[in-house]
Design a protein around this motif. Structure first.
Motif, PDB file in Angstrom:
ATOM      1  N   ILE C 201     -20.768 -13.525 -29.890  1.00  0.00           N
ATOM      2  CA  ILE C 201     -21.767 -12.509 -30.246  1.00  0.00           C
ATOM      3  C   ILE C 201     -22.379 -11.902 -28.990  1.00  0.00           C
ATOM      4  O   ILE C 201     -22.494 -10.684 -28.854  1.00  0.00           O
ATOM      5  CB  ILE C 201     -22.855 -13.124 -31.145  1.00  0.00           C
ATOM      6  N   ALA C 202     -22.715 -12.751 -28.022  1.00  0.00           N
ATOM      7  CA  ALA C 202     -23.269 -12.259 -26.765  1.00  0.00           C
ATOM      8  C   ALA C 202     -22.231 -11.418 -26.028  1.00  0.00           C
ATOM      9  O   ALA C 202     -22.556 -10.405 -25.414  1.00  0.00           O
ATOM     10  CB  ALA C 202     -23.718 -13.426 -25.895  1.00  0.00           C
ATOM     11  N   THR C 203     -20.965 -11.838 -26.122  1.00  0.00           N
ATOM     12  CA  THR C 203     -19.883 -11.084 -25.491  1.00  0.00           C
ATOM     13  C   THR C 203     -19.811  -9.677 -26.068  1.00  0.00           C
ATOM     14  O   THR C 203     -19.694  -8.685 -25.338  1.00  0.00           O
ATOM     15  CB  THR C 203     -18.546 -11.814 -25.711  1.00  0.00           C
ATOM     16  N   GLN C 204     -19.900  -9.604 -27.384  1.00  0.00           N
ATOM     17  CA  GLN C 204     -19.874  -8.303 -28.073  1.00  0.00           C
ATOM     18  C   GLN C 204     -20.970  -7.392 -27.517  1.00  0.00           C
ATOM     19  O   GLN C 204     -20.737  -6.227 -27.208  1.00  0.00           O
ATOM     20  CB  GLN C 204     -20.078  -8.535 -29.579  1.00  0.00           C
ATOM     21  N   ALA C 205     -22.178  -7.960 -27.374  1.00  0.00           N
ATOM     22  CA  ALA C 205     -23.317  -7.160 -26.896  1.00  0.00           C
ATOM     23  C   ALA C 205     -23.050  -6.636 -25.491  1.00  0.00           C
ATOM     24  O   ALA C 205     -23.329  -5.482 -25.186  1.00  0.00           O
ATOM     25  CB  ALA C 205     -24.581  -8.013 -26.916  1.00  0.00           C
ATOM     26  N   ASN C 225      -9.606 -12.087 -20.108  1.00  0.00           N
ATOM     27  CA  ASN C 225      -9.494 -11.896 -21.548  1.00  0.00           C
ATOM     28  C   ASN C 225      -8.853 -10.524 -21.774  1.00  0.00           C
ATOM     29  O   ASN C 225      -9.472  -9.488 -21.562  1.00  0.00           O
ATOM     30  CB  ASN C 225     -10.902 -11.977 -22.145  1.00  0.00           C
ATOM     31  N   MET C 226      -7.576 -10.522 -22.174  1.00  0.00           N
ATOM     32  CA  MET C 226      -6.843  -9.254 -22.263  1.00  0.00           C
ATOM     33  C   MET C 226      -7.370  -8.353 -23.364  1.00  0.00           C
ATOM     34  O   MET C 226      -7.376  -7.130 -23.235  1.00  0.00           O
ATOM     35  CB  MET C 226      -5.356  -9.526 -22.440  1.00  0.00           C
ATOM     36  N   GLN C 227      -7.841  -8.951 -24.457  1.00  0.00           N
ATOM     37  CA  GLN C 227      -8.430  -8.132 -25.513  1.00  0.00           C
ATOM     38  C   GLN C 227      -9.632  -7.375 -24.974  1.00  0.00           C
ATOM     39  O   GLN C 227      -9.848  -6.211 -25.281  1.00  0.00           O
ATOM     40  CB  GLN C 227      -8.871  -8.999 -26.713  1.00  0.00           C
ATOM     41  N   GLN C 228     -10.422  -8.082 -24.152  1.00  0.00           N
ATOM     42  CA  GLN C 228     -11.596  -7.423 -23.599  1.00  0.00           C
ATOM     43  C   GLN C 228     -11.190  -6.241 -22.725  1.00  0.00           C
ATOM     44  O   GLN C 228     -11.746  -5.155 -22.833  1.00  0.00           O
ATOM     45  CB  GLN C 228     -12.381  -8.435 -22.750  1.00  0.00           C
ATOM     46  N   ALA C 229     -10.183  -6.451 -21.886  1.00  0.00           N
ATOM     47  CA  ALA C 229      -9.707  -5.363 -21.043  1.00  0.00           C
ATOM     48  C   ALA C 229      -9.283  -4.189 -21.912  1.00  0.00           C
ATOM     49  O   ALA C 229      -9.621  -3.031 -21.640  1.00  0.00           O
ATOM     50  CB  ALA C 229      -8.551  -5.856 -20.178  1.00  0.00           C
ATOM     51  N   ALA C 230      -8.548  -4.497 -22.982  1.00  0.00           N
ATOM     52  CA  ALA C 230      -8.066  -3.427 -23.867  1.00  0.00           C
ATOM     53  C   ALA C 230      -9.233  -2.705 -24.525  1.00  0.00           C
ATOM     54  O   ALA C 230      -9.213  -1.488 -24.712  1.00  0.00           O
ATOM     55  CB  ALA C 230      -7.141  -4.018 -24.927  1.00  0.00           C
ATOM     56  N   ARG C 231     -10.286  -3.460 -24.881  1.00  0.00           N
ATOM     57  CA  ARG C 231     -11.406  -2.853 -25.606  1.00  0.00           C
ATOM     58  C   ARG C 231     -12.265  -1.972 -24.708  1.00  0.00           C
ATOM     59  O   ARG C 231     -12.686  -0.894 -25.118  1.00  0.00           O
ATOM     60  CB  ARG C 231     -12.281  -3.951 -26.220  1.00  0.00           C
TER      61      ARG C 231
END
Lengths: 300, 401, 271
Positions: C201-205, C225-231
């Motif tokens: 949740i904190a990551t999302q924020a 975190n590859m998803q994070q890079a993509a997002r």
């Protein structure tokens, strides 16, 4: 690991081992008890003969006079004076050393310098007393007219170096426990090394630093040989650092090396002074521990 | 912000950069000051331990004797020079009682320089009289003048106060013949007995706290108590010793009373260092031993303690070094008395090195300051030896787990 | 397995390279050594203004080292040596006339673990501003502004002058660190795995915050975190063993990587 401390089995040898260890360690508790009881018994004797009000408020400490007075104030003043002078030396030097060692030295040199500083703590205080009386005092007498041969000034100055490691090493430890990540954050914001040391690390380690100073003060109050040798043994109610004084510790030495008959008021006075000293240092140590526990920053 | 592409674009802050440089350099000063004081202290003590003296012999002509002679030969010649016959001298050197008294009263000392040449022996009698005592610098500067003005029966010497006979001789009311031998033996007696008491208690407590007790009330009480004991001034231990051991148990001013007092003083230090040594033993070792079916006691005493032993020994040596220098508590339990003989048992009277030094410092005769300086050098040498031993052990047995 | 020798033979594969005019930071043939150990090999890449660039790669690939060489944080490591240039708005920050401390004032940085100072929330954010000599009401205004931009203001507005930064939750602490970094208005914001110590949740924020921040700032983010890079990122750099293997628009790197190693890493075959 806490879990490895399993309950000892019921096997008799195991239980015997634990019992022996418990007995041995009980000596440490008995020591405290012994200190308190042995002092207290004679302290009670003292206060049967001397009213508490005199002990606290009389302005003179003259147990060996024909008309003895037992006011602790001169001894407290002497102790306070020497301690203040010692801290005046040890605190700035010790903190600067701690900052230097913790923030400016690479880690391999850090241990070595701290080790050298510990040597100061390892030098017997008789040696410091000798140095204060025979080297520092004559030197100071050339600069300060009216300085007695025995004076709290040179005793305090030299004692400042004797207690230096208590300030520097404890404070450096406190600064070392400030996480590296916090220093990096400050550097990333464009702080210079001195700003990191003074504005980030020192405030973050403040509780440890204050505890270090209090511990050093407690050491200075209890330090005996330097004052017995160099500050003199004449109880004087003064804050003039040029005059001969006596501290609580130096009075105890003086009384103990002279021969007080057991059972005399002067003999019991020894313990009244000792007990005061004990309470004072205990209070400071407890205070230091409280500050460390209470204000320790919990880092992630 | 408006930037042009030059290196100065990031902004310069010469003031802060300068503060930074000055600060970094200034911070070295306290260390230099501390080291300087240490050097000054050692230098001053060394300097004071040597002096140029003019001494008038109590009897005899104030001869010096060439290097290489035995002490016995020298004493014989001195006796002859003082007017004894060959037979009398031979008797005094043979009869055990006479001989002992002779060696106590006369000190055969090798001087670095004398009016008759360098490195010659002189015989100092307790009753010899000091005419003058100069610091090294002044004495050497005025050497020729002093030599020219020597009276009959006087001798001029460059005296290294710390020499072989100083280490073995008893204290004396004359600084010329005072020695630290009795105090060394007192320190050996008191320290070994003190460690004999303190080691089991200190290491036992450490083992209990590290290996047996879970975190709970008992361990908390023990720890808080130890921390407070470590902060009690040593002179308060002296009062405890005076009330409990000297008076209460009736031990009097004896080696035993001193050893018990010092032992209690040493326990907190031993506990702290022993706990560190135990903590440095990795849990994998304990787990392995438990997995082999060892009991708690077997794990602790056959695996953990042997592994921690070098660290514990180092800790004991360091605490011994601290106890050697303690004068204050022992002043209260009888070390201040004049003791002419080395202790022969736990109930003997005693004195120890730092107390002996304190007593010399408190003397009025200025030459006792030189004797004290020699004593301090002996004590510091002893301490250095202990520290080097601890350092050696620490490096020799350092393990990477 | 990929060896260093094989990698070094390849040129960096580039898709839609950033033109010089759009670059805020231009890294030119940067190599870096820690003592005798080389950590970066001849890296050239441009970071475009007001975009988010992600650096991905297996651990130990040099992505944090590259990030830290952008604001000269590597200078704090004893024995570090750098060759090549890093042009920041056309100025080489490794020019001997440049004061590394001054460089860091222009570039904000957020670290792996939240590392607030043990001071109040206010003093945390004010720290960089005070170093620059900002005082009085302007200081206060800019602290509040930074807290607002870091999306922390609403949660702390009634206690930010009294409460220690250490008493916040992990996610709040990290947003505090972001506020602290952007308070001095650095055009460039470096983030070193800023969410690796946080819960989802904190990551999302934080990720939402990064997308907002790129309106005003240029962001370079290191992540494993590859998803994070993509997002969150517009462009992505793939590094391996200290070599920049491939760089390009994020969708290209993640959907049509050109270099076989990039593809192997994206599809989870090593790393």
């Amino acid at each position: 690991m806490e879990i490895l401390k399993q309950r000892p089995s019921r096997h008799p040898v195991e239980r015997l081992t634990l019992l022996v260890l418990l007995l041995l360690s009980s000596v440490t508790l008995l020591t405290t008890l012994g200190v308190i009881l042995s002092l207290l018994g004679d302290v009670v004797q003292f206060f049967r003969r001397v009213p508490l009000a005199e002990f606290l408020f009389a302005p003179e400490w003259t147990p060996l006079f024909a008309e003895p007075r037992y006011g602790i104030a001169p001894l407290l003043a002497g102790t306070f004076l020497v301690t203040a002078i010692a801290l005046f030396v040890a605190v700035p030097l010790g903190l600067a050393l701690a900052v230097y060692v913790s923030e400016y030295l690479p880690s391999d040199k850090r241990a070595r310098v701290l080790g050298v500083l510990e040597l100061f703590g390892g030098i017997p205080t008789v040696v410091f007393g000798y140095f204060a009386l025979l080297f520092v005092t004559p030197l100071l007498q050339k600069v300060i007219p009216g300085l007695s041969l025995f004076n709290p000034l040179s005793a305090g100055l030299v004692m400042g170096f004797a207690i230096l490691p208590y300030v520097s090493n404890v404070a450096a430890d406190a600064m070392q426990s400030v996480p590296r990540s916090i220093r990096e954050a400050a550097y990333a914001l464009g702080a210079r090394p001195y700003e990191v040391a003074l504005k980030v690390v020192l405030p973050a380690a403040l509780s440890g630093v204050i505890a270090a100073i209090i511990l050093a003060a407690s050491r200075a109050i209890g330090e005996t040989m330097i004052v017995a040798i160099a500050a003199g043994q004449r109880p004087t109610l003064t804050l003039d650092p040029r005059e001969t004084i006596a501290t609580m510790t130096s009075y105890i030495v003086q009384a103990a090396t002279g021969d007080q008959p057991v059972g005399s008021t002067a003999y019991y006075a020894l313990f009244a002074v000792g007990f005061t000293l004990f309470l004072l240092t205990l209070a400071l140590n407890v205070l230091a521990q409280y500050i460390v526990e209470r204000y320790r920053e919990r880092y992630e | 912000m408006n930037r042009t592409p030059t290196p100065e674009a990031f902004g310069q802050d010469p003031w802060k950069a300068r503060i930074d440089r000055v600060f970094a350099r200034a911070l070295v000063l306290p260390l230099l000051l501390a080291l300087g004081l240490l050097a000054l202290l050692l230098g001053d003590t060394l300097y004071r331990s040597v002096s140029v003296q003019v001494v008038r012999a109590d009897m005899g002509p104030g001869h010096t004797y060439p290097f290489g002679l035995s002490a016995e030969t020298i004493l014989r010649q001195e006796l002859l020079a003082q007017g004894y016959t060959e037979e009398e001298a031979a008797f005094m050197l043979q009869d055990p009682k006479e001989r002992n008294a002779l060696f106590l009263q006369n000190r055969v000392e090798l001087m670095w320089n004398t009016h008759e040449g360098p490195f010659r022996y002189v015989v100092t009698n307790v009753y010899d009289e000091r005419v003058a005592d100069f610091s090294l610098a002044e004495g050497l500067r005025r050497w020729n003048e002093l030599k020219a003005n020597l009276q009959e029966g006087e001798r001029l010497v460059l005296n290294p106060w710390l020499d072989q006979t100083f280490l073995t001789r008893p204290p004396s009311r004359s600084p010329l013949t005072a020695g630290i031998g009795v105090a060394i033996w007192g320190t050996v007696w008191v320290l070994s007995l003190a460690l004999f008491f303190a080691i089991p208690v200190g290491i036992g407590t450490a083992i209990l706290l590290e290996e047996y007790l879970r975190e709970g009330r008992l361990s908390r009480i023990l720890e808080v108590n130890l921390r407070n004991l470590a902060g009690v001034p040593s002179i308060v231990y002296g009062l405890l010793g005076l009330a409990l051991f000297v008076r209460g148990m009736g031990l009097g001013p004896s080696v035993l009373a001193a050893a018990l007092t010092l032992g209690l003083l040493g326990i907190p230090v031993i506990v702290v260092t022993a706990r560190e040594a135990l903590r440095a033993v990795p849990d994998s070792l304990r787990l392995a031993a438990f997995a082999l079916g060892a009991t708690q006691r077997q794990v602790v005493f056959r695996v953990v303690v042997p592994a921690a032993l070098p660290g514990m020994v180092t800790g004991v040596i360091l605490s011994a070094a601290r106890l050697i220098g303690e004068a204050a508590p022992l002043l209260l339990v009888g070390a201040a008395a004049y003791v002419p003989f080395a202790p022969t048992g736990p109930l003997s009277q005693y004195t120890v090195i730092p107390v002996q030094i304190y007593l010399w410092i408190s003397q009025n005769q200025p030459e006792f300051a030189r004797v004290a300086a020699a004593g301090i050098l002996v004590m510091l040498l002893l301490l250095s030896a202990l520290y080097l031993m601890a350092l050696y052990l620490r490096n020799r047995f350092r393990r990477e787990w | 397995m990929v060896s260093l020798e094989q990698l070094k033979e390849h040129q960096t594969v580039r898709t839609d390279p950033v033109p010089e005019s759009q670059a805020l930071v231009d890294v030119r043939q940067l190599s870096l050594w820690y003592g005798t150990k080389q950590a970066l090999y001849d890296i050239s890449v441009r970071f475009p203004k007001n975009q988010v660039t992600a650096i991905i790669g297996p651990s130990g690939c040099g992505k944090s080292t590259l990030l830290r060489s952008l604001n000269r944080m590597n200078d704090l490591v004893p024995g570090v040596r750098v060759k090549g240039e890093v042009l920041y708005e056309g100025v080489n920050i490794y020019d001997p006339r440049v004061d590394p401390v001054a460089v860091r004032r222009h570039i904000g940085m957020v670290f792996q673990k939240p590392n607030p100072f043990p001071k109040t929330i206010f003093e945390n954010v004010a720290f960089g501003l005070r170093l620059m000599g900002v005082k009085g009401s302007e200081l206060e205004d800019r602290v509040v502004e930074a807290l607002k931009r870091a999306a922390l203001w609403e949660e702390v507005k009634d206690r930010f002058k009294k409460e220690s930064g250490l008493r916040l939750s992990g996610g709040q602490q990290q947003r505090l660190c972001i506020a602290r970094a952007i308070a001095v208005e650095p055009p460039l914001l470096l983030m070193d795995e800023p969410t690796s110590a946080l819960d989802p949740i904190a990551t999302q924020a934080i990720e939402d915050l990064i997308l907002e921040l790129k309106e005003r700032y240029t962001v370079v983010i290191v992540t494993h975190n590859m998803q994070q890079a993509a997002r969150v990122s517009d462009r992505t750099l793939f590094m391996h063993l200290g070599v920049l293997v491939e760089e390009g628009p994020t969708e290209v790197i993640f959907t049509k990587p050109k270099h076989p190693y990039t593809e192997a890493y994206i599809t989870g075959r090593f790393g």
